[in-house]
Design an enzyme around this catalytic site. Structure first.
Site, PDB file in Angstrom:
ATOM      1  N   LYS A 177     -15.195  -6.764  -3.791  1.00 14.55           N
ATOM      2  CA  LYS A 177     -16.265  -6.450  -4.715  1.00 14.55           C
ATOM      3  C   LYS A 177     -16.244  -4.948  -4.991  1.00 14.55           C
ATOM      4  O   LYS A 177     -15.797  -4.202  -4.135  1.00 14.55           O
ATOM      5  CB  LYS A 177     -17.635  -6.887  -4.191  1.00 14.55           C
ATOM      6  CG  LYS A 177     -17.972  -6.521  -2.759  1.00 14.55           C
ATOM      7  CD  LYS A 177     -18.125  -5.134  -2.275  1.00 14.55           C
ATOM      8  CE  LYS A 177     -18.879  -4.078  -2.993  1.00 14.55           C
ATOM      9  NZ  LYS A 177     -19.021  -2.839  -2.188  1.00 14.55           N
ATOM     10  N   SER A 225       0.877  -1.163   0.000  1.00 13.78           N
ATOM     11  CA  SER A 225       0.000   0.000   0.000  1.00 13.78           C
ATOM     12  C   SER A 225       0.915   1.213   0.000  1.00 13.78           C
ATOM     13  O   SER A 225       1.941   1.217   0.686  1.00 13.78           O
ATOM     14  CB  SER A 225      -0.881  -0.025   1.261  1.00 13.78           C
ATOM     15  OG  SER A 225      -2.056   0.709   1.091  1.00 13.78           O
TER      16      SER A 225
HETATM   17  P1  NAP Z   1     -10.326   2.909   0.531  1.00 13.70           P
HETATM   18  O1  NAP Z   1     -10.531   3.205   1.978  1.00 13.70           O
HETATM   19  O2  NAP Z   1     -10.213   4.044  -0.422  1.00 13.70           O
HETATM   20  O3  NAP Z   1      -9.047   1.976   0.462  1.00 13.70           O
HETATM   21  C1  NAP Z   1      -8.459   1.555  -0.739  1.00 13.70           C
HETATM   22  C2  NAP Z   1      -6.951   1.691  -0.612  1.00 13.70           C
HETATM   23  O4  NAP Z   1      -6.369   1.341  -1.862  1.00 13.70           O
HETATM   24  C3  NAP Z   1      -6.515   3.124  -0.339  1.00 13.70           C
HETATM   25  O5  NAP Z   1      -6.428   3.379   1.049  1.00 13.70           O
HETATM   26  C4  NAP Z   1      -5.181   3.237  -1.030  1.00 13.70           C
HETATM   27  O6  NAP Z   1      -4.119   2.913  -0.130  1.00 13.70           O
HETATM   28  C5  NAP Z   1      -5.249   2.193  -2.124  1.00 13.70           C
HETATM   29  N1  NAP Z   1      -5.424   2.878  -3.417  1.00 13.70           N
HETATM   30  C6  NAP Z   1      -6.309   3.850  -3.709  1.00 13.70           C
HETATM   31  N2  NAP Z   1      -6.160   4.243  -4.974  1.00 13.70           N
HETATM   32  C7  NAP Z   1      -5.182   3.502  -5.498  1.00 13.70           C
HETATM   33  C8  NAP Z   1      -4.565   3.463  -6.765  1.00 13.70           C
HETATM   34  N3  NAP Z   1      -4.942   4.286  -7.755  1.00 13.70           N
HETATM   35  N4  NAP Z   1      -3.589   2.573  -6.971  1.00 13.70           N
HETATM   36  C9  NAP Z   1      -3.194   1.752  -5.979  1.00 13.70           C
HETATM   37  N5  NAP Z   1      -3.730   1.769  -4.726  1.00 13.70           N
HETATM   38  C10 NAP Z   1      -4.715   2.627  -4.511  1.00 13.70           C
HETATM   39  O7  NAP Z   1     -11.496   2.006  -0.034  1.00 13.70           O
HETATM   40  P2  NAP Z   1     -12.282   0.833   0.733  1.00 13.70           P
HETATM   41  O8  NAP Z   1     -13.516   1.337   1.356  1.00 13.70           O
HETATM   42  O9  NAP Z   1     -11.344   0.072   1.585  1.00 13.70           O
HETATM   43  O10 NAP Z   1     -12.780  -0.005  -0.532  1.00 13.70           O
HETATM   44  C11 NAP Z   1     -11.904  -0.796  -1.293  1.00 13.70           C
HETATM   45  C12 NAP Z   1     -12.740  -1.845  -1.987  1.00 13.70           C
HETATM   46  O11 NAP Z   1     -13.404  -2.624  -0.990  1.00 13.70           O
HETATM   47  C13 NAP Z   1     -13.853  -1.236  -2.867  1.00 13.70           C
HETATM   48  O12 NAP Z   1     -14.000  -1.978  -4.038  1.00 13.70           O
HETATM   49  C14 NAP Z   1     -15.090  -1.359  -2.008  1.00 13.70           C
HETATM   50  O13 NAP Z   1     -16.266  -1.544  -2.778  1.00 13.70           O
HETATM   51  C15 NAP Z   1     -14.796  -2.626  -1.226  1.00 13.70           C
HETATM   52  N6  NAP Z   1     -15.538  -2.665   0.034  1.00 13.70           N
HETATM   53  C16 NAP Z   1     -15.569  -1.584   0.865  1.00 13.70           C
HETATM   54  C17 NAP Z   1     -16.360  -1.622   2.024  1.00 13.70           C
HETATM   55  C18 NAP Z   1     -16.448  -0.463   2.984  1.00 13.70           C
HETATM   56  O14 NAP Z   1     -17.260  -0.513   3.917  1.00 13.70           O
HETATM   57  N7  NAP Z   1     -15.627   0.583   2.864  1.00 13.70           N
HETATM   58  C19 NAP Z   1     -17.089  -2.757   2.324  1.00 13.70           C
HETATM   59  C20 NAP Z   1     -16.975  -3.868   1.493  1.00 13.70           C
HETATM   60  C21 NAP Z   1     -16.203  -3.796   0.350  1.00 13.70           C
HETATM   61  P3  NAP Z   1      -2.673   3.614  -0.350  1.00 13.70           P
HETATM   62  O15 NAP Z   1      -2.907   5.063  -0.575  1.00 13.70           O
HETATM   63  O16 NAP Z   1      -1.940   3.295   0.921  1.00 13.70           O
HETATM   64  O17 NAP Z   1      -2.076   2.935  -1.560  1.00 13.70           O
END
Ligand code: NAP
Length: 308
Positions: A90, A36
């Site tokens: 997902k 990450s």
């Molecule tokens: P998030 O908080 O934005 O986390 C995703 C992480 O991926 C970021 O913290 C970032 O970490 C990394 N990232 C972001 N953009 C990137 C890029 N362009 N290239 C490489 N790494 C990148 O999102 P999230 O809520 O965890 O969701 C992620 C996935 O899980 C989504 O598909 C979502 O639908 C799914 N999901 C989320 C939830 C929920 O409640 N939030 C529930 C179920 C499923 P770094 O900046 O450290 O790289």
């Protein structure tokens, strides 16, 4: 049993909220590294990118991709090419067609590709499916309304092309629907509300049917404040079945028949360990196809701008 050594890629909200604890609670699974750009965990090998992880990291067997969907296909292809099993959060990607080469690559390399639908592992979903299998269904209504500012704070990717907007949670409802219905369902109409400053919808109304003409409606809304709803309501000849709390509670005419605490992500990792033991795939794209069809059929309305 040999341990499945897993690296989490994309250490954001869902990785912290669910994946770390679920891996720790799954026999046969170990968290071995994190890739990450901006986040890590003490005492675990950390790499900024998946490329660094795969070239310089400790031995691993699998990656769990928790990044936004826009970057997941390329990451999955790199991991499969390096001989790793792949678990996809997902939705599985940004387009239905981009999954085809990944499925073929996983099959060729005899590695697992697991497109997860965590809501299908909510505890009352299977009881609901079994209960419905013996009933005549007359209608289905889905109400999936949550406050995006609470559940997705600062997640700009969700509003960009491929981020899906309100379908990011809405697809969870569709993953349940496609599991519990006795026959395949399809989208017949949709209205999508796009904030004037966003590339993805903030609300959507869907009409669906099955081959028998069963009426199914779904309301997805990211603007909900106050009580949130993650409910599927099914009218049947045996009464009104309500699957609520995102699939945690099932009731018929108000009487609770099934309710249990959340263990969705533990179940997902249990399944991943099971699949990886033989390199089997589990990729069901039916919820994703419904979302793609809603975008294809949907009438678009422009609504007020969204400010996080
Ligand atoms: P998030 O908080 O934005 O986390 C995703 C992480 O991926 C970021 O913290 C970032 O970490 C990394 N990232 C972001 N953009 C990137 C890029 N362009 N290239 C490489 N790494 C990148 O999102 P999230 O809520 O965890 O969701 C992620 C996935 O899980 C989504 O598909 C979502 O639908 C799914 N999901 C989320 C939830 C929920 O409640 N939030 C529930 C179920 C499923 P770094 O900046 O450290 O790289």
């Amino acid at each position: 049993m040999t341990e499945l050594r897993i690296a989490i890629v994309g250490f954001g909200k869902i990785a912290r909220d669910q994946h770390v604890a679920a891996i720790a609670a799954t026999p046969g699974a170990t968290l071995a590294a994190i890739a990450s750009r901006n986040a890590s965990l003490p005492d675990l090998p950390h790499f900024a990118t998946i490329e660094e992880l795969l070239s310089k990291g400790p031995p691993i067997d699998a990656v769990s991709l928790c990044t936004p969907p826009q970057v997941r296909r390329a990451q999955a292809a790199s991991a499969l090419a390096a001989g790793k099993h792949v678990m996809l959060e997902k939705p599985p990607g940004v387009s239905v067609s981009e999954l085809d080469p990944l499925i073929a690559q996983a099959e060729r390399s005899k590695r697992t590709l697991f497109a997860t639908w965590h809501s299908r592992y909510a505890p009352a979903v299977e009881p609901a499916r079994e209960w419905l299998a013996a009933r005549r269904i007359s209608s289905v209504h889905i109400s999936w309304k949550e406050d995006v500012r609470v559940w997705h704070p600062g997640q700009t990717w969700i509003w960009q092309p491929g981020g899906l907007g309100v379908f990011d949670p809405g697809i969870n409802a569709l993953s349940i629907l496609t599991r519990i219905m006795p026959r395949p369902v399809f989208v017949t109409a949709a209205t999508l509300s796009f904030p004037s400053n966003c590339e993805a919808p903030i609300a959507a109304d869907l009409t669906l049917a099955d081959a028998t003409g069963l009426p199914i409606t779904a309301e997805f809304d990211f603007r909900q404040t106050g009580p949130q709803s993650w409910d599927v309501i099914v009218e049947t000849d045996g009464g009104r079945m309500t699957l609520s709390g995102g699939g945690r509670r099932m009731a018929v005419d108000g009487k609770v028949l099934s309710e249990a605490p959340d263990a969705e992500y533990r179940e997902l990792y249990h399944r991943f360990v099971e699949l990886a033991a033989t390199g089997a795939a589990d990729v069901d794209l039916s919820p994703f196809r419904l979302v793609a069809d809603a975008f294809m059929l949907g009438k678009r309305t422009i609504v007020e701008p969204f400010v996080d």
